[in-house]
Design an enzyme around this catalytic site. Sequence first.
Site, PDB file in Angstrom:
ATOM      1  N   SER A  88       0.210  11.807  -8.716  1.00 55.56           N
ATOM      2  CA  SER A  88      -1.155  11.630  -8.235  1.00 55.56           C
ATOM      3  C   SER A  88      -1.450  12.399  -6.943  1.00 55.56           C
ATOM      4  O   SER A  88      -1.394  13.618  -6.920  1.00 55.56           O
ATOM      5  CB  SER A  88      -1.420  10.123  -8.075  1.00 55.56           C
ATOM      6  N   ASP A 110      -8.145  13.912  -6.964  1.00 60.25           N
ATOM      7  CA  ASP A 110      -6.767  13.969  -6.466  1.00 60.25           C
ATOM      8  C   ASP A 110      -5.911  14.706  -7.495  1.00 60.25           C
ATOM      9  O   ASP A 110      -6.431  15.265  -8.468  1.00 60.25           O
ATOM     10  CB  ASP A 110      -6.226  12.563  -6.152  1.00 60.25           C
ATOM     11  N   GLU A 146     -11.471   1.018  -5.267  1.00 66.43           N
ATOM     12  CA  GLU A 146     -10.755   0.993  -4.001  1.00 66.43           C
ATOM     13  C   GLU A 146     -11.451   1.978  -3.067  1.00 66.43           C
ATOM     14  O   GLU A 146     -12.072   2.943  -3.518  1.00 66.43           O
ATOM     15  CB  GLU A 146      -9.294   1.396  -4.205  1.00 66.43           C
ATOM     16  N   ARG A 165      -0.040  -3.593   5.722  1.00 64.55           N
ATOM     17  CA  ARG A 165       0.591  -3.882   4.418  1.00 64.55           C
ATOM     18  C   ARG A 165       1.582  -2.780   4.080  1.00 64.55           C
ATOM     19  O   ARG A 165       1.395  -1.618   4.442  1.00 64.55           O
ATOM     20  CB  ARG A 165      -0.454  -3.999   3.305  1.00 64.55           C
ATOM     21  N   PRO A 166       2.650  -3.147   3.353  1.00 61.33           N
ATOM     22  CA  PRO A 166       3.607  -2.127   2.927  1.00 61.33           C
ATOM     23  C   PRO A 166       3.028  -1.295   1.790  1.00 61.33           C
ATOM     24  O   PRO A 166       2.271  -1.798   0.957  1.00 61.33           O
ATOM     25  CB  PRO A 166       4.804  -2.953   2.443  1.00 61.33           C
ATOM     26  N   SER A 167       3.375  -0.020   1.750  1.00 61.75           N
ATOM     27  CA  SER A 167       2.969   0.842   0.642  1.00 61.75           C
ATOM     28  C   SER A 167       3.632   0.358  -0.642  1.00 61.75           C
ATOM     29  O   SER A 167       4.739  -0.188  -0.619  1.00 61.75           O
ATOM     30  CB  SER A 167       3.393   2.281   0.930  1.00 61.75           C
TER      31      SER A 167
END
Length: 550
Positions: free
Chosen positions: A68, A284, A378, A503-505
């Site tokens: 991505s 993307d 998102e 937040r963690p990826s």
Amino acid sequence: MTELPIQAIKTLSDAHPKPTGLTFQYGTAGFRTLGSTLDSVLFRVGILAGLRSKRLDGRTIGVMVTASHNPEQDNGVKLVDPRGEMLEASWEAHATAVANAASTEAFIEALSNLIVNAKIDLSKPARVVYARDTRPSGPALIAALEDGFKALGVEARDGGVTTTPILHYLVKAINTKGTKDSYGEDSEDGYYTKLATSFKKLLVGKAKPDPVVIDCANGVGAKAAEKLLEYLGDSLPIILENTDITTRGKLNDSCGADFVKTMQKLPPNLVDVMKPGQRACSLDGDADRLMYYCLDERGAFHMLDGDKIAALVAAFIVEQVKLAGLESDIKVGVVQTAYANGASTKYLAERLPVKCVPTGVKHLHHAAEHYDIGVYFEANGHGTVLFSPSTQQTLATHEPSTPAQSTALNHLLNLTQLINQTVGDALSDMLLVEVILAHKSYSGVEWNSLYADLPNRLVKVVVADRNAFKTENAERILVSPPGLQAKINELVKRYEGGRSFVRPSGTEDVVRVYAEALLKTQADELAFRVAGLVYDEAGGDPAKRPKEFI
């Protein structure tokens, strides 16, 4: 076949040994890491996809090889379930266990356990359709995947080099072929035809849009956008930029949706292309995210991210449902994550129900399914609109009582065809935005003025172990490391309109920090101060400490 072909699996597995010292994790985006380390994972995923198909009575499973928006050296792989949706959550643990088996013997044992635990009937057929993006590591990884298919005797169809959304489309189209729920012809041609036909119907009687610039991120979206142009004809003037898919190092480099969202500015090579008053969008690397932006009459840059797309789309659909006389039958809702700009949440909540869920498409998609029409985007530009089966039935059978109702009903029916309901799709979403702008006679600047974004900043901190960070309340509250949330709360209190979360990826060993405030300088300052807290508390990698922390 009533038992595993052990010898075939053993022979081919030995040719794809798991690297020692590496742990793979199936996350939101499947497996994703350096492409050079994924050979064994791809082989094993080939077998796993075949077993998933057997578990579902031979329905076709999708496999997409892509990373991505990640840098070119990365790659990844994800599985797609029969309706074109993400792999069922319970199988993420199976995928992780199978990928991490240390040896061929341990791998075969993990497969045997999976077959027993998931009650897989090995006599069922195994069918898979697979594709890849344009990354240099793709061909070798596809070869490893195909060895997995060969080991299990999978009936595999090669979708070639294409976008992630087209692969999702193919999975659903193959599995619904010849049924009353047919999603479209199971080919790339079917995909482009479906989008272009509905787009042209929705633009009947509207002024032809001004040209839109599309930044293709030097990825597979360039190939797809060029094909789409052939089907659209002159219905939408398009200027394609960043279409170099052969030069090494170009993919997602200073271009694409993630660059625009993170840097909040034009890709450098569009500076001389864009004219005041013009609108543009960036895809993307695999064309599932979309980021719009425009220049005002003075040439100032304005970003129109996933939140702005959600606001535009949700308001338009609510309007069409009302005009069709269906507001008592069809309830529209929006799903966001904590990354959604506070101003967008306020704008939407005044018009329709809004739900916040943890980051990750699977969470948004699942929540959106609970509405008659569920809109989810998102902030990073990944999103779509879901029409429930009962809503699609209502639209197909409703008898309009006025010409205005009939027109709105037809618009809604065509939207169900224009929107790729399997997954976020940058090209489908781009056409959706263009339809709405044409209907509303909005310029990019007018669209942007629906509400004013609160200034915000996103920073990432490289850490030794992202799993040390645990969150709750749709990822808005950090529960581990202990005590860190309280320190963040103290910082936030010092800024007017302040909001921040950590937040963690889901895909790499980094922690993401988001911050908002009433002033841009304050949002930046808050983001870097919180990032500094994360670094100090959790031992970020000193070599990768962002300069702003020092």
